[in-house]
Design a protein around this motif. Structure first.
Motif, PDB file in Angstrom:
ATOM      1  N   SER A   1      -9.082   4.725  -5.685  1.00 54.03           N
ATOM      2  CA  SER A   1      -9.474   6.079  -6.076  1.00 54.03           C
ATOM      3  C   SER A   1      -8.302   6.989  -6.434  1.00 54.03           C
ATOM      4  O   SER A   1      -8.501   8.145  -6.796  1.00 54.03           O
ATOM      5  CB  SER A   1     -10.278   6.716  -4.945  1.00 54.03           C
ATOM      6  OG  SER A   1      -9.480   6.791  -3.781  1.00 54.03           O
ATOM      7  N   LYS A   2      -7.079   6.499  -6.339  1.00 53.62           N
ATOM      8  CA  LYS A   2      -5.918   7.349  -6.681  1.00 53.62           C
ATOM      9  C   LYS A   2      -5.806   7.456  -8.204  1.00 53.62           C
ATOM     10  O   LYS A   2      -6.400   6.644  -8.927  1.00 53.62           O
ATOM     11  CB  LYS A   2      -4.637   6.751  -6.107  1.00 53.62           C
ATOM     12  CG  LYS A   2      -4.699   6.433  -4.629  1.00 53.62           C
ATOM     13  CD  LYS A   2      -4.569   7.645  -3.722  1.00 53.62           C
ATOM     14  CE  LYS A   2      -4.700   7.180  -2.270  1.00 53.62           C
ATOM     15  NZ  LYS A   2      -4.393   8.188  -1.294  1.00 53.62           N
ATOM     16  N   PRO A   3      -5.014   8.399  -8.694  1.00 51.20           N
ATOM     17  CA  PRO A   3      -4.939   8.562 -10.158  1.00 51.20           C
ATOM     18  C   PRO A   3      -4.579   7.265 -10.902  1.00 51.20           C
ATOM     19  O   PRO A   3      -5.131   7.000 -11.961  1.00 51.20           O
ATOM     20  CB  PRO A   3      -3.856   9.635 -10.327  1.00 51.20           C
ATOM     21  CG  PRO A   3      -3.973  10.454  -9.083  1.00 51.20           C
ATOM     22  CD  PRO A   3      -4.317   9.479  -7.979  1.00 51.20           C
TER      23      PRO A   3
ATOM     24  N   SER B   1       0.857  -1.196   0.000  1.00 49.62           N
ATOM     25  CA  SER B   1       0.000   0.000   0.000  1.00 49.62           C
ATOM     26  C   SER B   1       0.888   1.239   0.000  1.00 49.62           C
ATOM     27  O   SER B   1       2.109   1.140   0.175  1.00 49.62           O
ATOM     28  CB  SER B   1      -0.896   0.027   1.248  1.00 49.62           C
ATOM     29  OG  SER B   1      -0.103   0.217   2.406  1.00 49.62           O
ATOM     30  N   GLY B   2       0.246   2.381  -0.132  1.00 49.03           N
ATOM     31  CA  GLY B   2       0.993   3.633  -0.028  1.00 49.03           C
ATOM     32  C   GLY B   2       1.538   3.825   1.379  1.00 49.03           C
ATOM     33  O   GLY B   2       2.661   4.313   1.564  1.00 49.03           O
ATOM     34  N   THR B   3       0.750   3.437   2.360  1.00 46.65           N
ATOM     35  CA  THR B   3       1.193   3.546   3.751  1.00 46.65           C
ATOM     36  C   THR B   3       2.452   2.705   3.971  1.00 46.65           C
ATOM     37  O   THR B   3       3.423   3.157   4.588  1.00 46.65           O
ATOM     38  CB  THR B   3       0.077   3.049   4.704  1.00 46.65           C
ATOM     39  OG1 THR B   3      -1.127   3.754   4.389  1.00 46.65           O
ATOM     40  CG2 THR B   3       0.441   3.260   6.146  1.00 46.65           C
ATOM     41  N   GLU B   4       2.421   1.486   3.431  1.00 47.49           N
ATOM     42  CA  GLU B   4       3.565   0.591   3.573  1.00 47.49           C
ATOM     43  C   GLU B   4       4.802   1.171   2.863  1.00 47.49           C
ATOM     44  O   GLU B   4       5.926   1.027   3.330  1.00 47.49           O
ATOM     45  CB  GLU B   4       3.195  -0.778   2.979  1.00 47.49           C
ATOM     46  CG  GLU B   4       3.861  -1.937   3.633  1.00 47.49           C
ATOM     47  CD  GLU B   4       3.299  -2.243   5.008  1.00 47.49           C
ATOM     48  OE1 GLU B   4       3.890  -3.076   5.696  1.00 47.49           O
ATOM     49  OE2 GLU B   4       2.282  -1.654   5.403  1.00 47.49           O
TER      50      GLU B   4
ATOM     51  N   THR C   1       4.223   6.056  -3.717  1.00 49.53           N
ATOM     52  CA  THR C   1       2.876   6.256  -4.239  1.00 49.53           C
ATOM     53  C   THR C   1       1.943   5.139  -3.793  1.00 49.53           C
ATOM     54  O   THR C   1       2.376   4.152  -3.189  1.00 49.53           O
ATOM     55  CB  THR C   1       2.863   6.441  -5.763  1.00 49.53           C
ATOM     56  OG1 THR C   1       1.629   7.067  -6.128  1.00 49.53           O
ATOM     57  CG2 THR C   1       2.990   5.124  -6.520  1.00 49.53           C
ATOM     58  N   SER C   2       0.655   5.339  -4.080  1.00 46.11           N
ATOM     59  CA  SER C   2      -0.403   4.400  -3.681  1.00 46.11           C
ATOM     60  C   SER C   2      -1.222   4.027  -4.905  1.00 46.11           C
ATOM     61  O   SER C   2      -1.466   4.868  -5.772  1.00 46.11           O
ATOM     62  CB  SER C   2      -1.306   5.086  -2.654  1.00 46.11           C
ATOM     63  OG  SER C   2      -2.539   4.395  -2.529  1.00 46.11           O
ATOM     64  N   PHE C   3      -1.671   2.776  -4.944  1.00 52.46           N
ATOM     65  CA  PHE C   3      -2.595   2.342  -5.992  1.00 52.46           C
ATOM     66  C   PHE C   3      -3.978   2.038  -5.419  1.00 52.46           C
ATOM     67  O   PHE C   3      -4.729   1.240  -5.969  1.00 52.46           O
ATOM     68  CB  PHE C   3      -2.036   1.114  -6.737  1.00 52.46           C
ATOM     69  CG  PHE C   3      -0.648   1.317  -7.248  1.00 52.46           C
ATOM     70  CD1 PHE C   3      -0.360   2.372  -8.104  1.00 52.46           C
ATOM     71  CD2 PHE C   3       0.395   0.474  -6.870  1.00 52.46           C
ATOM     72  CE1 PHE C   3       0.936   2.585  -8.572  1.00 52.46           C
ATOM     73  CE2 PHE C   3       1.684   0.670  -7.325  1.00 52.46           C
ATOM     74  CZ  PHE C   3       1.951   1.732  -8.178  1.00 52.46           C
TER      75      PHE C   3
HETATM   76  C1  PLP Z   1      -3.843   7.548   0.061  1.00 56.12           C
HETATM   77  C2  PLP Z   1      -2.747   8.218   0.768  1.00 56.12           C
HETATM   78  C3  PLP Z   1      -1.802   7.502   1.528  1.00 56.12           C
HETATM   79  C4  PLP Z   1      -1.951   6.041   1.854  1.00 56.12           C
HETATM   80  O1  PLP Z   1      -2.062   5.202   0.766  1.00 56.12           O
HETATM   81  P1  PLP Z   1      -2.731   3.747   0.998  1.00 56.12           P
HETATM   82  O2  PLP Z   1      -2.415   3.024  -0.271  1.00 56.12           O
HETATM   83  O3  PLP Z   1      -4.189   3.970   1.195  1.00 56.12           O
HETATM   84  O4  PLP Z   1      -2.084   3.131   2.173  1.00 56.12           O
HETATM   85  C5  PLP Z   1      -0.742   8.187   2.083  1.00 56.12           C
HETATM   86  N1  PLP Z   1      -0.614   9.519   1.912  1.00 56.12           N
HETATM   87  C6  PLP Z   1      -1.503  10.243   1.212  1.00 56.12           C
HETATM   88  C7  PLP Z   1      -1.272  11.708   1.056  1.00 56.12           C
HETATM   89  C8  PLP Z   1      -2.610   9.623   0.624  1.00 56.12           C
HETATM   90  O5  PLP Z   1      -3.487  10.350  -0.065  1.00 56.12           O
END
Ligand code: PLP
Length: 366
Positions: free
Chosen positions: A187-189, A60-63, A182-184
């Motif tokens: 709803s992200k781009p 994930s983006g968090t990871e 980045t995150s996938f």
């Molecule tokens: C969505 C988001 C994250 C986390 O991404 P995940 O894939 O949901 O873990 C981190 N930072 C920002 C600014 C985000 O918008």
């Protein structure tokens, strides 16, 4: 009148049904659900797209943010400078590692970290700076880079969860700092159909550290050279990103066009909005305006089928779990934005007719 979708993932799937189904079927046929061939293929494609040497896919983006900080050795007693006006994950990973988030206020026109306030927040304990490229527009990465260069090259992690595909003076978001994350999230781009993320770096040793941390700190099977996490991205999710890449350039182009149309319509109506700086193309992960009496405006819009979302209603340094974990530093701009921001429906499939309906509704509601 029917409600306008806030983000139209169904229209996106309809347009990509064939390649997505074919990609999923291929994974089901080979059966390598963890670290299958699509993982490396996606990493190569994304590294090439962003112009970085290494891409490491993660859960994930968090990871991605967590693994980046772990690879840089951030831990208890360290300070990480970031924005208070972001999704909670940005500060969460700092706190999880026992480090302290130091909040620097944001620019009133973009919501991004105000680089002119950065230097005053640096101390001997500063181990990283984590700007957020909010709403799809890069933070002022060159200004931030110039400041950290004067302080022993403190590593910079761009939280590019909302800005994949955006450009900053001709370079791609994710490729602008020590590590880009980045995150996938759907709803992200560039979204997959579950959780997924990636980090980008030009540094071979950091890339290797991140790859090891992603699989429990493992350098070879059952040799754990460092403490890691279970942070892999599924093969199926990588396959979906690969299929989505087939029209990603078109999507970015549509997002820029839709964003520019919103800008023109809102400027004509005199409605305040987030601004885009010259030299930066936003992918408009969110299209965000500024209103007064937001709850009333949101309710009025909802009544006529126009959904809105607030990103974000409370700055992180005012959140119950976070307010006592950092030294108090006033961030009045973040507080004001948190009171006024409101995001409008936005996706590559939003039609011009729908957009005009949104803006007309907003004019009637403010
Ligand atoms: C969505 C988001 C994250 C986390 O991404 P995940 O894939 O949901 O873990 C981190 N930072 C920002 C600014 C985000 O918008």
């Amino acid at each position: 009148m029917s409600s306008i979708p806030f983000i139209d993932l169904k229209a996106q799937y309809a347009a990509l049904r064939e390649p997505i189904n074919a990609r999923i079927q291929r994974v089901l046929d080979h059966g390598q659900y963890i670290m299958g061939p699509e993982v490396g293929e996606m990493e190569q494609r994304l590294a090439a797209y962003t112009g970085t040497k290494h891409c490491v896919s993660v859960a994930s983006g968090t990871e991605a943010l967590l693994i980046s900080l772990m690879a840089l050795g951030v831990g208890p007693g360290d300070e990480v400078i970031t924005s208070p006006f972001t999704f909670v994950a940005t500060a969460e990973v700092i706190v999880l590692l026992g480090a302290t988030p130091i909040y620097v206020d944001v620019e009133a026109d973009t919501g991004n970290l105000d680089a002119t306030l950065l230097e005053a927040a640096i101390t001997p304990r500063t181990r990283a700076v984590m700007p957020v490229s909010l709403y799809g527009q890069c933070a002022d990465m060159d200004a931030i880079g110039a400041i950290v260069a004067r302080h022993g090259n403190i590593p910079v992690i761009e939280d590019a969860a909302q800005s994949f595909g955006a450009e900053y003076h001709g370079r791609k978001s994710g490729a602008l700092s020590t590590i880009g994350c980045t995150s996938f999230f759907p709803s992200k781009p560039l979204g997959c159909y579950g959780d997924g993320g990636a980090l980008f770096t030009a540094d071979e040793a950091l890339a290797q550290a991140c790859r090891e941390i992603r699989v429990h700190g493992q350098s070879q099977r059952y040799v754990h050279t460092r403490v890691g996490v279970g942070g892999r991205m599924d093969t199926l999710q990588c396959a979906i990103v690969l299929a989505k890449l087939e029209r990603f350039e078109w999507e970015v182009h549509e997002r820029l066009t839709i964003g520019a149309r919103y800008n023109a319509l809102l400027d004509e109506a005199g409605i305040a909005r987030i601004q885009q700086k010259t030299g930066r193309t936003s992918v408009f992960a969110q299209y965000t305006v500024l209103v007064h009496d937001r709850e009333r405006v949101q309710a009025a819009l909802k009544d006529i089928g126009v959904p809105t979302v607030v990103h974000y209603p409370v700055p992180l340094n005012e959140q119950p779990a976070y307010k006592d974990r950092s030294p108090v530093r006033p961030t009045p701009v973040a507080a004001e934005l948190a009171r006024r921001v409101m995001s409008l429906p936005m996706s590559a499939d939003l039609s011009g007719v729908e957009q005009r309906r949104v803006v007309q509704a907003l004019i009637g509601a403010v």
